[in-house]
Design a protein around this motif. Structure first.
Motif, PDB file in Angstrom:
ATOM      1  N   SER A 188     -20.546  13.832  18.010  1.00 25.66           N
ATOM      2  CA  SER A 188     -21.024  13.648  19.382  1.00 25.66           C
ATOM      3  C   SER A 188     -20.997  14.972  20.133  1.00 25.66           C
ATOM      4  O   SER A 188     -21.880  15.255  20.946  1.00 25.66           O
ATOM      5  N   GLY A 189     -19.998  15.815  19.849  1.00 27.44           N
ATOM      6  CA  GLY A 189     -19.960  17.143  20.458  1.00 27.44           C
ATOM      7  C   GLY A 189     -21.118  18.006  20.003  1.00 27.44           C
ATOM      8  O   GLY A 189     -21.717  18.746  20.794  1.00 27.44           O
ATOM      9  N   LEU A 223     -24.273  16.926  21.828  1.00 25.22           N
ATOM     10  CA  LEU A 223     -24.299  17.400  23.215  1.00 25.22           C
ATOM     11  C   LEU A 223     -24.662  18.884  23.293  1.00 25.22           C
ATOM     12  O   LEU A 223     -25.442  19.294  24.157  1.00 25.22           O
ATOM     13  N   LEU A 244     -28.002  20.467  25.071  1.00 26.99           N
ATOM     14  CA  LEU A 244     -27.915  21.509  26.092  1.00 26.99           C
ATOM     15  C   LEU A 244     -28.726  22.741  25.686  1.00 26.99           C
ATOM     16  O   LEU A 244     -29.423  23.345  26.512  1.00 26.99           O
ATOM     17  N   PHE A 286     -19.670   8.466  20.993  1.00 29.83           N
ATOM     18  CA  PHE A 286     -19.455   9.076  22.301  1.00 29.83           C
ATOM     19  C   PHE A 286     -18.371   8.292  23.051  1.00 29.83           C
ATOM     20  O   PHE A 286     -18.385   7.061  23.076  1.00 29.83           O
ATOM     21  N   TYR A 315     -15.305  17.499  24.474  1.00 28.37           N
ATOM     22  CA  TYR A 315     -16.700  17.893  24.639  1.00 28.37           C
ATOM     23  C   TYR A 315     -16.823  19.248  25.333  1.00 28.37           C
ATOM     24  O   TYR A 315     -17.678  20.063  24.984  1.00 28.37           O
ATOM     25  N   VAL A 352     -29.349  18.476  17.307  1.00 25.78           N
ATOM     26  CA  VAL A 352     -29.209  17.082  17.740  1.00 25.78           C
ATOM     27  C   VAL A 352     -29.479  16.137  16.571  1.00 25.78           C
ATOM     28  O   VAL A 352     -28.715  15.194  16.315  1.00 25.78           O
TER      29      VAL A 352
END
Length: 477
Positions: free
Chosen positions: A107-108, A111, A115, A227, A235, A280
């Protein structure tokens, strides 16, 4: 996309005064051979990441190939690049895995990729000047250095579990770097791992039972991210990695542009977007995060072949390797001692690369602003400072990164206002951004295109003999 490629000359040779441009290709036989060579160049680093993090090797290879193909599509087949596994994620992945296992780590990764993709869109619309302002060389060098040095305890832990094998691996890496030139010297990490692995086999430390059970063809193991709002600190620990990914992608665009004598700056936003989306996708399926690789730039500089056709071949080959569970099982047999020897060299190189950024950009450490920016960030990163806020704990990489940015810009702002930090000609590189145009690998590490010998890793860093190019860039990673 400009497909298909036009044939370069007779398709067999490349003169000393020409290059095979991205939109060109050699004969398909030679193109396939070059594609396989790119897979070899990235392989050592890419398979080390899942071994260190506990991710499935086959899954990582599969998404590495998919990410490369996606990158070529998004950059409209104009920017040759291979997307291998990023070492910048190692520390936050380790922290996240301890807290919530691989799903939280994934999940990190998702993210960070999202970004980075957003940053890519912003750069595509507004340009990349703001990146240079945010991260001048003293800041970017400190961040890269503390990422490498913060991982030192992990290398020690693996090394001490089998010190003899670790020493054999480390010695092989060092010797390969100084004994060989060209491709072999560039892949010293891979050679060291192979030598260490053979030593482990002779010592009876390898268990092949899982290899015997694995199928030759099949889907790899897929893992979905999980998440959890309760893991906010985890995170946030991933966020500094975005800065490293931005630096390496920008450096990659500049490096390829210099070698091909083209202005590829307009593709910077697309490159960041592509790497972000690829990361991702990898995170959603259980693969390692991706990044551009300097080893592959080294192959292009040495062969003078910048054809994206070779990278399409490389991406397809990586996907096929990822669809072989038996290959993944063989990779998974690499013992801890070998990893300890390899990571001792690797993490050290990442740290030194940060220092090289300072040297190549002539950062003036006679200035208190630069002294305190680098000094505070490094101590916080190496000592792994931790701070707790509202039940959340933040580690050394996060604290060191924030410190580097805040200390530099705060001192710069006050110094200018008070007239205590006058800007001279020698400070231009430090105040208006990085002047480097050299290619970089996985962590933004410059691989160098001038005549000389650099350290490259078969990942984002590693021993590599830099080929002669038309210009001598100033490097920065």
């Amino acid at each position: 996309m400009p497909l298909p490629w036009t044939l370069h000359g007779d398709g067999r040779t490349v003169s000393a005064t020409t290059i095979v441009a991205p939109e060109e290709r050699l004969s398909w036989g030679r193109t396939v051979g070059l594609g396989v060579q790119h897979v070899v160049a990235m392989f050592g680093a890419t398979f080390l990441v899942p071994l260190i993090t506990g991710f499935p090797p086959s899954t990582t290879l599969l998404f590495s190939g998919i990410g490369t193909l996606l990158f070529l599509v998004v950059t409209r087949n104009r920017l040759p690049s291979y997307l291998g596994s990023s070492f910048a994620f190692l520390a936050p992945i380790a922290a996240a895995t301890k807290v919530g296992g691989i799903p939280v780590a994934l999940s990190g990764i998702v993210l960070v990729g999202a970004l980075l993709a957003v940053v890519g869109v912003v750069v595509h619309l507004a340009g990349s000047r703001w990146i240079d302002v945010l991260m001048p060389p003293v800041v970017s060098g400190a961040i890269v250095a503390l990422i490498g040095f913060n991982l030192a305890p992990t290398a020690k832990a693996d090394f001490t579990k089998s010190p003899v094998i670790g020493l054999v691996t480390l010695a092989a890496i060092v010797l390969c770097t100084v004994l060989f030139r060209g491709m072999i010297g560039r892949l010293s990490i891979v050679v060291g791992v192979v030598v260490g692995y053979v030593a482990a086999v002779l010592a009876g430390q390898i268990d092949y039972s899982a290899v015997a059970r694995a199928a030759w063809v099949g889907l790899p193991t897929f893992t979905a991210p999980r998440f959890d709002g309760g893991h906010l600190a985890v995170y946030l620990g991933f966020l500094p990695v975005v800065l490293a990914l931005i630096a390496e992608n920008v450096g990659h665009v500049k490096g390829v542009g210099q070698l091909t004598e083209r202005d590829l700056t307009p593709l910077t936003g697309r490159a960041l977007l592509a790497d972000g989306v690829a990361t991702v996708i990898a995170g959603l399926g259980g693969g390692s995060a991706t990044t551009t690789y300097g080893e592959n730039i080294g192959v292009m500089a040495a062969t003078r072949v910048f054809s994206t056709a070779a990278y399409w071949v490389a991406g397809i080959v990586a996907v096929l390797l990822g669809l072989s569970p038996k290959i993944g099982a063989v990779i998974a047999t690499v013992p801890t001692g070998v990893l300890g020897g390899a990571t001792t060299a690797l993490y050290g190189l990442i740290g030194i690369i940060g220092i090289r950024i300072w040297v190549e950009n002539r950062v003036d450490f006679a200035r208190p602003k630069n002294q305190l920016t680098a000094g505070i960030a490094l101590v916080m990163g190496i000592a792994d400072f931790t701070f707790g806020v509202g039940g959340a704990t933040f580690g050394g990489i996060v604290i060191g990164t924030v410190a580097a940015i805040v200390v530099y810009h705060l001192m710069d702002l006050i110094g200018r206002a008070r007239g205590t930090d006058a800007v001279g000609a020698a400070d231009v590189a430090d105040t208006i951004g990085r002047p480097d145009t050299g290619p970089r690998d996985g962590l933004g590490v410059p691989t160098g295109t001038g005549t000389g010998t650099g350290t490259g890793t078969g990942t984002e860093s590693g021993p590599a003999t830099a080929p002669t190019a038309r210009n001598t860039p100033t490097d920065r990673r």
